[in-house]
Design an enzyme around this catalytic site. Structure first.
Site, mmCIF file in Angstrom:
data_model
loop_
_atom_site.group_PDB
_atom_site.id
_atom_site.type_symbol
_atom_site.label_atom_id
_atom_site.label_comp_id
_atom_site.label_asym_id
_atom_site.label_seq_id
_atom_site.Cartn_x
_atom_site.Cartn_y
_atom_site.Cartn_z
ATOM 1 N N ARG D 26 0.734 -1.259 0.279
ATOM 2 C CA ARG D 26 0.103 -0.010 0.023
ATOM 3 C C ARG D 26 0.794 1.206 -0.111
ATOM 4 O O ARG D 26 1.965 1.266 0.266
ATOM 5 C CB ARG D 26 -0.850 0.217 1.378
ATOM 6 C CG ARG D 26 -0.311 0.003 2.592
ATOM 7 C CD ARG D 26 -1.380 -0.065 3.706
ATOM 8 N NE ARG D 26 -2.048 1.035 3.853
ATOM 9 C CZ ARG D 26 -2.880 1.055 4.606
ATOM 10 N NH1 ARG D 26 -3.242 0.272 5.461
ATOM 11 N NH2 ARG D 26 -3.748 2.317 4.727
ATOM 12 N N GLY D 27 0.242 2.438 -0.131
ATOM 13 C CA GLY D 27 0.892 3.553 -0.487
ATOM 14 C C GLY D 27 1.403 3.840 -1.976
ATOM 15 O O GLY D 27 1.754 3.001 -2.419
ATOM 16 N N ALA D 29 3.801 5.472 -3.767
ATOM 17 C CA ALA D 29 4.948 5.053 -4.111
ATOM 18 C C ALA D 29 5.151 3.445 -4.121
ATOM 19 O O ALA D 29 5.892 2.843 -5.128
ATOM 20 C CB ALA D 29 6.072 5.783 -3.294
ATOM 21 N N CYS D 140 -3.687 19.054 6.027
ATOM 22 C CA CYS D 140 -3.632 17.605 6.065
ATOM 23 C C CYS D 140 -2.287 17.213 6.189
ATOM 24 O O CYS D 140 -1.436 17.995 6.746
ATOM 25 C CB CYS D 140 -4.027 17.054 4.720
ATOM 26 S SG CYS D 140 -4.530 15.432 4.838
ATOM 27 N N ASP D 209 -3.482 14.594 -3.886
ATOM 28 C CA ASP D 209 -3.677 13.200 -4.209
ATOM 29 C C ASP D 209 -3.547 12.731 -5.617
ATOM 30 O O ASP D 209 -3.072 11.944 -5.895
ATOM 31 C CB ASP D 209 -5.224 13.062 -3.654
ATOM 32 C CG ASP D 209 -5.551 11.646 -3.578
ATOM 33 O OD1 ASP D 209 -5.322 10.950 -2.852
ATOM 34 O OD2 ASP D 209 -6.655 11.434 -4.701
ATOM 35 N N LYS D 220 -6.741 16.834 -0.133
ATOM 36 C CA LYS D 220 -7.835 16.587 0.680
ATOM 37 C C LYS D 220 -8.582 17.854 1.039
ATOM 38 O O LYS D 220 -8.591 19.011 0.782
ATOM 39 C CB LYS D 220 -6.866 16.625 2.078
ATOM 40 C CG LYS D 220 -7.729 16.634 3.520
ATOM 41 C CD LYS D 220 -8.372 15.515 3.803
ATOM 42 C CE LYS D 220 -7.481 14.300 3.434
ATOM 43 N NZ LYS D 220 -8.431 12.983 3.401
#
Lengths: 333, 333, 333, 333, 333, 333
Positions: D26-27, D29, D140, D209, D220
């Site tokens: 996940r994430g 990159a 954020c 995002d 955000k």
């Protein structure tokens, strides 16, 4: 000099030039396709035995075509597109006439293919910006705009439209009918009512007569005021325009000549007589600076207006030297 | 109750009411003067022996007049002007019928006098803002605007004008003719061309249908978009409007009802038939917020639109209770 | 390490470096041309037998030149232009010293040729934006701006100019004289009068000290305020700047160092003594964000300021790694 | 059809796809790197004997990976990056499987290398915009933003920060802690206090995002309002975003799907019960138009938002045809 | 007619008129006080036996004073203030010469008292807007501005100042010295540097030459551009102006005449000779529309510029009829 | 001195002062009514035999009341309202204690009556601005806002609402519940989502803590950012505020003190501990300049914010001298 080169022109070039001049061939896309085809015909018919002769023939053909409508925007774009690919994508020392011929024919074909698909592809791009339930406001009539709406309808989206009548020639009536035929509920308004109804609209959606290197949009008179109003109210304004509307001459700062039309479009002669001795100004187009436009939708995707110069240089060359001129006749700018 | 009070009405009130209702008396200023005069006639004819009876008669007369055109703006202003001066400038315990009568007759006369001079005085105020050589842009037709231009011409100033045709009813044609008759060179343009020609104009000069307490200007559809364009380009926008256009009902937040007119003004039936099943929206007016207006020019001087509420309260009262109602029938707001 | 590489430097490099350092060679274009020529001289004089030695020599020459004026903008642009073409247009595995030499000499020549024509070509681009009868407002003195006006005059256009004096050094006086010599009627004004006279101007036309990757224009102090005023009034603002003014270091976010100049330019010592103990701030330049600029006019055509980064990367490379450093010494950013 | 192609997939592709689907990987990159590596593994494991079979295998692998998270932005970017380099930089007629394999493995490696360095390099670019003593305001939590601040601190600059708490999930608390750990004095504020404290800030610094082709920044919820406030007060707003956040699907007008999150993030169930039957809207992101953003800082340098489309096309292709689809399945747009 | 009335003038009137005309009496406040005192002297010396004769004498005295400096703004304000109170606060049928005399003397005294306290009281009002630690930017020199700063310093507040030099006459040098004497740290800048340093300022603080009914502020050339810059950056702009600067003539739309000063203030003759045949424009003032001003600070409190018309009418009358004229000579507007 | 005057205070004054100080009496309207009543009680109980003694007693009573909550806005307004009517509407030489007593009692009664009706009347004014089907966005909780919505619902209008939660104290939850109880469908959002949902709203409707003479609105933190967003998108912003919220001290430039509240409202102690050593800023209110507000709705009608100073002076006096002070203790400003 011109006379000499003219002798070598293929019949197809001559007949295309004649048909464009007589407006038998008309409409930005149709003219552009015919011009590209004529160059291909010239290339195929050429009996030139050395590259330089071949290139001279092609330039002569392009000149012949160009001189028929020197202020049109799509015609020189077709010529530029093909001529700058004559020597292949990169470099200029092709030594083989056959290779040049293949390049010209291929580029003309590629140009035609782009053109064939352009409006439909542009329509899909524009449609993707629209959401189900959106309300659009239109100005004048543009088949590129219509293509966006049609594609959105095909995607199953329900749209509604405020249609400005677009004085003096009321092209809004055509738009109203076409949208209705697509099943889009239409509210027709006078041009002056645009600001009043903009808060009901989710997008302003207009076409373009041409687009300049500084990101300005030249379009039907009234577009600039509409865009200013839309920006003031935060309503996004989208310009739908095929890349043949990009205007490479503007790279060198040239401003786009605005056609002035007959004053009788604005006021009939009898009313004119009643009013007495006044001027009537009837420019066909106005210029909308890029800061009032959110996106330009083309068949190559959407762009902020400030970036369209990049696409323009990519498609039609970095400078505005006229590639149909003989090198020694080119006066830059 | 209404029946009872009606019995006491003077013939002049009845005939004026009838003539307003039948539109025999028409035009904002004419209606207002007639109403003030009718109140004066009622006051003079009254045989009331005590102040309260006299006041009731006058309120009944005002009600009768008011009900003929309940949405007009100048009519209730005339009634307000006179009734709120019935008891003298300050206070409410006049105990003498003759004093009340004098007050009513005097206030009606004062109102008439103001009205008589209003357009001319307003014209001088507006003219003082214009400099020799200035170019103005107009929208629709307004005799208050014309008065400003005429006074400027009388002051020896050379002006030029861009005149918007003002669809759908083309009142710009009237303005064009009148300005030409004043010797002002006119360029007539379609409404959509306004933004294109605003950089040539030194002032936008328009009238008003009415003016609200929050400083908004209600005027011919298209005014708001023109004002937004003018502000964006730094062109001052001036509204010329006599104080009878101030709309005291708006003090209590009431918004001004915008008349919707026949769609055949926008598109004739045959074209409509060709287009097919669409809506046509034809509002007569729109609302321009005060931040787009530089000054409102009245016969009482010029005001920033944000201050017009002060003048409105001074002339027509601080609240919007309808002074023609019986105290026990007044429902505030 | 530096010492070693210095040994290989051609005399021409040394003398050019010396002349730049001593300001014998000065002016953005002159410095840039001298630097390119010095690299060509180094390439021609090189006796390197393998490509890597040749490259090292050229980098050393570039370093030598660069260190003479590390904050100038045109000098590193010349070095970048030549060095990034050393290995040919695309790719890096040239294995032949002669090819490298040809590339360097060719690139230096190309750079010189561009530079030679740049101001004139830029002038034509700028001139094309101007129409007959236009009024321009200028700030400071810029030969690029002058070139635009001169080209417009050569095109037969009548122009007029408002010239800001441009405190503290009054470069506006030079502009005034040059414009007058071109036959352009000039009105000289104090800097504070710009907003007052902007409604009379059709264009603001200024030069640039340098242009950043985010589209900001660094130019003489006062440009940013002028641009804000012009935008507020809808007057287009055009920046005339040759591409040697593009500042590739800003690609990596570096802000441009603003020179602070002697306070005696602002207030003479005697007045200063009278006033007493105060600070005097005298920055030479300020930064105008791209949203206040309509177009940047270069010899490569005109661009919206938001797109200039594309031209910057095309001419001088995508990153800001300093190509004169040895690979193992490069610290990105 | 899908079944058939699936058979040829390498185990590494399957396991990576599984791990992405299960959110083990996940994430942005991490997902992107894993996808590029899986394509390289597929290329190395391939036993295809002809180019077309090899290409089909790679596309199948890419499809398998893509279908695991069809709305992520970094995953398809990894696939696009590698697949569009499969046939080498320019042209499409590689006839040798080994060359294709080398290209794929090389492109995956290049992509990984970029990714490895991206955040650090981006941080340096962002840091260069900051001056010693500057105050930033954040919204954020973004590791790209943090990287900019960290690099600035490493450059020896003293910074301060206003940190918005960022309801509903209070990611501002993480930012506050991280900044404090870097030695940056932090003032934590509720989101509503941003406009109040903006005059104290020199920069607004936020992440993204994703970034659309029209220059819009998806980030955000609350970013757009903050940017509007910052623009109104003249405070520059900088978006820090690695190029894997660029969203090539938006080239064709696609809008970015905004995730709607659980309403319990906004109001707990007990309070919700007290309030009664209302809606709660909890969108995760909003869209900031480019005109409110001064610069987008990436590992490839900084760009005005209006130019980011150029970088997007350079890295991920000019069109948005999905290169993992078989040619005959591609429906453009 | 004028001759006849002149006979009755008191010596004090004549000597005051002479001293104003010869500029022995100068400065807005000094002139105004002298004029009010002269009217009081006339009233006290009058031997008129009936009210109308008395009124005629006073009007004649006012005319005599007014004609000495017909374009000054404080002089007619003094005359208006006293004359409109001659018949008492409300109404016009005072039948007693002594009452008229008392009213005139009282009004003159009241006017003087206001004037005496005005600058100090205004200073306190302005000071209350400033907070400890604030930085102000000034333009030109204004004792009203100085009074605000002095009062703030007296309140114990630490202030700093950016002082624009204010070409062409460098009145900023006076401001710089005075502020320094008050202990306020000063940074002197050229006018062009204002936009650069505005982000450091908490307030722009300027005086006024006069203030118009539409809320416009007439002040030293450069004020309008400074105000536009300040608004763009969200910096509040405050105008400090005693009520004698209110310009009642503007109620009727009259624009304020802007003085054009000697071009040698801008460029000395020798430089002028070098430059050659150019125009030099040197207007003393410019006009700042109310939308760029946050507050006007007077001795009667602070007002939004859009409301100043209310104060103007309260102090100096609702219309701009010139009360020193005989009723039959008044031509409204 | 204070001791002496205190002796004469009526018991009702003392008990009211005590109850206000102990916050037994709380809420702007309740405090104001109690203070007016206490002055009436003092007047009725007074045994003063001469006017000056009576006046001194009343001032002493007012001082006693005022000192209990020196920064409240409604309390001094009540005192001002009554004291400035003590000597009758116009003039100051009432010589009769009974007349003074009647005036005080009458003014207190009038103030109470206004207050009783204020919220309801204000509600009707606000409701008149809303149309059937409108969507409003609210911030914080205001009973004045609620009164507008309730009146609109009573008028039969269907409304919907976006309700911002209003961190840190979530007063939006109260608003949400109350609106739901009125039958208004509510969508609750985090504060950061306001800009995202503003295009769906027809009005922003907020209350006020107090309103300053320059037209600024002091209201719950977050109002200014919301207003900026609303203006950017053309959504009207309406402030609902009874006239007891007008802040006469601001006439003399005084800024309104903004309460800073406990940081634990923003972040609980445990989270605070996790984050570490940071500042938390928690101002209760912010200041919205008048240019972001369309109308202020009061029980006296609606006003543009730039005109509210006129109403303020009308109700509470032209200057800000504190009428409860003894004349010789008044220090203006």
């Amino acid at each position: 000099h011109g006379a000499m080169t003219t002798q070598t022109l293929d019949e197809a070039v001559e007949s295309t030039a004649g048909a464009i001049a007589s407006m038998e061939i008309r409409g930005a896309a149709t003219i552009a396709a015919a011009a590209a085809d004529a160059l291909a015909a010239q290339a195929e018919a050429s009996t030139a035995s050395d590259p330089e002769t071949f290139r001279r023939e092609l330039r002569a053909a392009a000149r012949r075509l160009h001189e028929t409508r020197p202020t049109a925007v799509s015609l020189p774009n077709a010529l530029r597109y093909v001529l700058r690919r004559m020597d292949g994508d990169r470099g200029g020392d092709v030594t083989d006439v056959d290779a040049l011929r293949r390049n010209v024919v291929g580029a003309a074909q590629e140009f035609d293919d782009r053109l064939d698909r352009a409006q439909e592809e542009l329509g899909k791009v524009g449609a993707n910006r629209l959401r189900d339930g959106d309300v659009v406001m239109t100005h004048c009539h543009s088949t590129d705009v219509l293509s966006c709406v049609e594609a959105a309808v095909d995607q199953g989206k329900q749209l509604e439209a405020y249609v400005k009548e677009t004085r003096p020639r009321n092209q809004g009536h055509i738009t109203a009918r076409r949208l209705r035929e697509l099943g889009v509920p239409v509210t027709l308004i006078v041009d002056s009512a645009a600001h009043r109804y903009l808060p009901e609209a989710d997008h302003v959606l207009v076409g373009a007569d041409s687009i300049a290197a500084d990101g300005s949009v030249i379009n039907k008179i009234g577009t600039s005021g509409l865009a200013v109003s839309a920006r003031e109210l935060g309503t996004p304004i989208v310009v739908a325009a095929q890349t043949i509307k990009l205007h490479p001459e503007t790279l060198t700062g040239h401003t786009v000549e605005i056609e002035t039309r007959d004053e009788r479009e604005v006021v009939d002669e009898s009313t004119r007589g009643d009013i007495g001795d006044i001027e009537v100004a009837n420019p066909a187009f106005d210029v909308t600076p890029p800061r009032y436009v959110d996106a330009i939708v083309t068949e190559s995707g959407q762009f902020p207006p400030e970036s369209i110069v990049t696409l323009m240089r990519e498609l039609f060359g970095e400078s505005a030297d006229e590639p149909w001129k003989e090198p020694d006749e080119r006066i830059t700018h």
